[in-house]
Design a protein around this motif. Sequence first.
Motif, PDB file in Angstrom:
ATOM      1  N   GLU A   1     -10.851  -4.465   9.264  1.00  0.00           N
ATOM      2  CA  GLU A   1     -10.976  -3.231   8.481  1.00  0.00           C
ATOM      3  C   GLU A   1      -9.665  -2.436   8.457  1.00  0.00           C
ATOM      4  OE1 GLU A   1     -14.458  -1.122   9.764  1.00  0.00           O
ATOM      5  OE2 GLU A   1     -15.766  -2.448   8.610  1.00  0.00           O
ATOM      6  N   LYS A   2      -8.613  -3.101   8.062  1.00  0.00           N
ATOM      7  CA  LYS A   2      -7.308  -2.456   7.889  1.00  0.00           C
ATOM      8  C   LYS A   2      -7.173  -1.974   6.445  1.00  0.00           C
ATOM      9  CE  LYS A   2      -6.151  -3.733  12.068  1.00  0.00           C
ATOM     10  NZ  LYS A   2      -5.945  -2.758  13.164  1.00  0.00           N
ATOM     11  N   ASP A   3      -6.182  -1.093   6.203  1.00  0.00           N
ATOM     12  CA  ASP A   3      -5.955  -0.622   4.839  1.00  0.00           C
ATOM     13  C   ASP A   3      -4.527  -0.870   4.376  1.00  0.00           C
ATOM     14  OD1 ASP A   3      -4.509   1.274   6.231  1.00  0.00           O
ATOM     15  OD2 ASP A   3      -5.846   2.946   5.770  1.00  0.00           O
ATOM     16  N   TYR A   4      -3.807  -1.737   5.113  1.00  0.00           N
ATOM     17  CA  TYR A   4      -2.413  -2.008   4.743  1.00  0.00           C
ATOM     18  C   TYR A   4      -1.998  -3.360   5.287  1.00  0.00           C
ATOM     19  CZ  TYR A   4       2.674  -1.304   4.329  1.00  0.00           C
ATOM     20  OH  TYR A   4       3.998  -1.431   4.017  1.00  0.00           O
ATOM     21  N   GLN A   5      -1.321  -4.148   4.446  1.00  0.00           N
ATOM     22  CA  GLN A   5      -0.726  -5.413   4.853  1.00  0.00           C
ATOM     23  C   GLN A   5       0.667  -5.496   4.250  1.00  0.00           C
ATOM     24  OE1 GLN A   5      -2.189  -7.439   6.969  1.00  0.00           O
ATOM     25  NE2 GLN A   5      -4.332  -7.847   6.470  1.00  0.00           N
ATOM     26  N   VAL A   6       1.579  -6.190   4.934  1.00  0.00           N
ATOM     27  CA  VAL A   6       2.946  -6.281   4.420  1.00  0.00           C
ATOM     28  C   VAL A   6       3.642  -7.522   4.964  1.00  0.00           C
ATOM     29  CG1 VAL A   6       3.849  -4.824   6.304  1.00  0.00           C
ATOM     30  CG2 VAL A   6       5.157  -5.047   4.160  1.00  0.00           C
ATOM     31  N   PHE A   7       4.395  -8.195   4.105  1.00  0.00           N
ATOM     32  CA  PHE A   7       5.330  -9.249   4.484  1.00  0.00           C
ATOM     33  C   PHE A   7       6.706  -8.841   3.960  1.00  0.00           C
ATOM     34  CE2 PHE A   7       2.118 -13.024   4.464  1.00  0.00           C
ATOM     35  CZ  PHE A   7       1.662 -12.654   5.712  1.00  0.00           C
TER      36      PHE A   7
ATOM     37  N   GLY B   1      11.260 -15.777  -7.329  1.00  0.00           N
ATOM     38  CA  GLY B   1      11.501 -16.767  -8.361  1.00  0.00           C
ATOM     39  C   GLY B   1      10.314 -17.682  -8.578  1.00  0.00           C
ATOM     40  N   ARG B   2       9.093 -17.155  -8.422  1.00  0.00           N
ATOM     41  CA  ARG B   2       7.899 -17.994  -8.521  1.00  0.00           C
ATOM     42  C   ARG B   2       6.662 -17.110  -8.675  1.00  0.00           C
ATOM     43  NH1 ARG B   2       6.179 -19.163  -2.373  1.00  0.00           N
ATOM     44  NH2 ARG B   2       7.277 -17.432  -1.403  1.00  0.00           N
ATOM     45  N   THR B   3       5.592 -17.744  -9.074  1.00  0.00           N
ATOM     46  CA  THR B   3       4.283 -17.102  -9.074  1.00  0.00           C
ATOM     47  C   THR B   3       3.550 -17.512  -7.808  1.00  0.00           C
ATOM     48  OG1 THR B   3       4.146 -17.079 -11.486  1.00  0.00           O
ATOM     49  CG2 THR B   3       2.083 -16.889 -10.278  1.00  0.00           C
ATOM     50  N   VAL B   4       3.012 -16.544  -7.075  1.00  0.00           N
ATOM     51  CA  VAL B   4       2.286 -16.843  -5.846  1.00  0.00           C
ATOM     52  C   VAL B   4       0.873 -16.285  -5.935  1.00  0.00           C
ATOM     53  CG1 VAL B   4       4.387 -16.825  -4.442  1.00  0.00           C
ATOM     54  CG2 VAL B   4       3.009 -14.747  -4.644  1.00  0.00           C
ATOM     55  N   SER B   5      -0.033 -16.959  -5.270  1.00  0.00           N
ATOM     56  CA  SER B   5      -1.362 -16.408  -5.063  1.00  0.00           C
ATOM     57  C   SER B   5      -1.339 -15.573  -3.793  1.00  0.00           C
ATOM     58  CB  SER B   5      -2.400 -17.521  -4.951  1.00  0.00           C
ATOM     59  OG  SER B   5      -2.486 -18.248  -6.159  1.00  0.00           O
ATOM     60  N   VAL B   6      -2.179 -14.573  -3.752  1.00  0.00           N
ATOM     61  CA  VAL B   6      -2.275 -13.698  -2.586  1.00  0.00           C
ATOM     62  C   VAL B   6      -3.693 -13.772  -2.048  1.00  0.00           C
ATOM     63  CG1 VAL B   6      -2.182 -11.310  -1.764  1.00  0.00           C
ATOM     64  CG2 VAL B   6      -0.478 -12.137  -3.401  1.00  0.00           C
TER      65      VAL B   6
ATOM     66  N   TYR C   1      -7.105  -1.669  -4.040  1.00  0.00           N
ATOM     67  CA  TYR C   1      -5.777  -1.764  -3.442  1.00  0.00           C
ATOM     68  C   TYR C   1      -4.724  -1.959  -4.526  1.00  0.00           C
ATOM     69  CZ  TYR C   1      -7.882  -2.112   1.163  1.00  0.00           C
ATOM     70  OH  TYR C   1      -8.575  -1.836   2.313  1.00  0.00           O
ATOM     71  N   SER C   2      -3.521  -1.547  -4.184  1.00  0.00           N
ATOM     72  CA  SER C   2      -2.352  -1.811  -5.016  1.00  0.00           C
ATOM     73  C   SER C   2      -1.499  -2.879  -4.347  1.00  0.00           C
ATOM     74  CB  SER C   2      -1.514  -0.540  -5.194  1.00  0.00           C
ATOM     75  OG  SER C   2      -2.258   0.476  -5.816  1.00  0.00           O
ATOM     76  N   ILE C   3      -0.965  -3.793  -5.141  1.00  0.00           N
ATOM     77  CA  ILE C   3       0.024  -4.737  -4.631  1.00  0.00           C
ATOM     78  C   ILE C   3       1.381  -4.291  -5.135  1.00  0.00           C
ATOM     79  CG2 ILE C   3       0.835  -7.123  -4.678  1.00  0.00           C
ATOM     80  CD1 ILE C   3      -1.989  -8.052  -4.784  1.00  0.00           C
ATOM     81  N   LYS C   4       2.293  -4.113  -4.203  1.00  0.00           N
ATOM     82  CA  LYS C   4       3.620  -3.615  -4.531  1.00  0.00           C
ATOM     83  C   LYS C   4       4.678  -4.663  -4.199  1.00  0.00           C
ATOM     84  CE  LYS C   4       2.369   1.175  -3.332  1.00  0.00           C
ATOM     85  NZ  LYS C   4       2.709   2.326  -2.473  1.00  0.00           N
ATOM     86  N   ILE C   5       5.670  -4.756  -5.038  1.00  0.00           N
ATOM     87  CA  ILE C   5       6.864  -5.560  -4.766  1.00  0.00           C
ATOM     88  C   ILE C   5       8.034  -4.600  -4.674  1.00  0.00           C
ATOM     89  CG2 ILE C   5       8.395  -7.380  -5.593  1.00  0.00           C
ATOM     90  CD1 ILE C   5       6.059  -8.637  -7.027  1.00  0.00           C
TER      91      ILE C   5
ATOM     92  N   GLY D   1      15.092 -13.723  -5.638  1.00  0.00           N
ATOM     93  CA  GLY D   1      15.608 -12.956  -4.516  1.00  0.00           C
ATOM     94  C   GLY D   1      14.611 -12.852  -3.393  1.00  0.00           C
ATOM     95  N   SER D   2      14.911 -11.975  -2.452  1.00  0.00           N
ATOM     96  CA  SER D   2      14.056 -11.754  -1.286  1.00  0.00           C
ATOM     97  C   SER D   2      13.383 -10.391  -1.418  1.00  0.00           C
ATOM     98  CB  SER D   2      14.893 -11.800  -0.009  1.00  0.00           C
ATOM     99  OG  SER D   2      14.097 -11.600   1.125  1.00  0.00           O
ATOM    100  N   HIS D   3      12.081 -10.338  -1.159  1.00  0.00           N
ATOM    101  CA  HIS D   3      11.327  -9.133  -1.478  1.00  0.00           C
ATOM    102  C   HIS D   3      10.332  -8.760  -0.386  1.00  0.00           C
ATOM    103  CE1 HIS D   3      12.840  -9.345  -5.620  1.00  0.00           C
ATOM    104  NE2 HIS D   3      12.651 -10.657  -5.509  1.00  0.00           N
ATOM    105  N   THR D   4       9.913  -7.495  -0.423  1.00  0.00           N
ATOM    106  CA  THR D   4       8.830  -6.993   0.420  1.00  0.00           C
ATOM    107  C   THR D   4       7.562  -6.910  -0.414  1.00  0.00           C
ATOM    108  OG1 THR D   4      10.298  -5.721   1.870  1.00  0.00           O
ATOM    109  CG2 THR D   4       7.990  -5.042   1.772  1.00  0.00           C
ATOM    110  N   ILE D   5       6.499  -7.541   0.078  1.00  0.00           N
ATOM    111  CA  ILE D   5       5.204  -7.535  -0.594  1.00  0.00           C
ATOM    112  C   ILE D   5       4.254  -6.673   0.234  1.00  0.00           C
ATOM    113  CG2 ILE D   5       3.361  -8.915  -1.591  1.00  0.00           C
ATOM    114  CD1 ILE D   5       6.136  -9.546  -2.711  1.00  0.00           C
TER     115      ILE D   5
END
Length: 397
Positions: free
Chosen positions: A248-254, A260-265, A275-279, A304-308
Amino acid sequence: ICVYDSSANGQPKYSNDGGQIDCKELKNYNDIFLPAQQRGKWIQYATGDGYTYNVADAQLSYNPNKLDFFRRRLLYIKPEKIIVLDHIHLNNTATRQRDIKWIAHFANRPDISGAVTRTEVANHIITYNGTDYTAANGNGNIALRTLIPANSNTTLIGGTGYEYWVDGKNYPPNSTPDMSFYTPGSWRIEVRPDAVPADGNVVYLHTIDVGDNTTPAKAGGIAFQNTISVGTDWENVLYFFAADGGVEKDYQVFNEVDGGRTVSVYAADLVPDQYSIKIDGTIVTMLNTDANGVLQTAVQIPSGSHTIEITKDCSTIPLQATGATHIIPDGNTTTYVALAGMNDYLWDIQPSESYTKVQKHDNELLVTWGANYVGKAGISYKTQNDCGWSSAFSPDL
């Protein structure tokens, strides 16, 4: 999971294997429900779109001197992928031996990546520095990868005379196993961290791929771990779990996710909500979890390299209040209505001399205007939801 302590004594007629505590024989059905017989509990069991997920608490199955926390997550992504995530807290790591081992059993000898670092018994007890394991039996095959701990070693044990090897002795069954219905494990692997953390917190993360002779299994996945989230990037799917073993968390982050790709989450352990997904701080999509607190979607990540980030939707901006815009200041009361469904409201009326009295009721504000004031008045408000107060006031009415 086994937690071996060479100074511990095994139960009568049993070896010191570091395994679960011994239970008294159950003689009556109702004995199952006695507190002394409880050895674990479900934290969550969930099924959803293409998955089955469970979180189990196994702490009570072990001697409390050795550990006081053990939760196992098992995610089955249909039809062939499994993720096993374990959180353990070991006790007395400063004063006692705590040789923790993650164990998997195989019918036939698995192949292990990496180099041999130690041979205790040739062809039977061998330690490797690799993290990938593959094995086959009949038309089926399986591939595992240790993602966490990042620094680990794996001991292979088995073969004739060593199928049931524990604490320096082989313990074969008293009778020949029925091979028509059972396949006893002749080999096993024991995965150990190179060093037990000083705080006693141990995390194991494994991916398991199941295949056959037509589509062989392939070990895969790279690890992500921080103080908020733990998980893996596996075949263009980002799997998020709670880093502390909670739910029961309300935040996740990598962080530092390759683009450079499409990913499933796939994100588990969330409070069911929107929830909102932010890049890199920019919202790219908004969606709801299912009833189990599991979120699934797909996003395009630029090069590039990103924070999700996956954030509980706290971005509600108050809409302009509704109510009369032209007031004759004669001491009458006017009702103004704000965005509904919030926990609380903070109203602002300027200038203060324009009114003599205000009354709040849920999302409504009753304003009694001053009889002698002539001029303009601005009315705006802030809202509070489960995530806190909105960052700005609504537009003035």
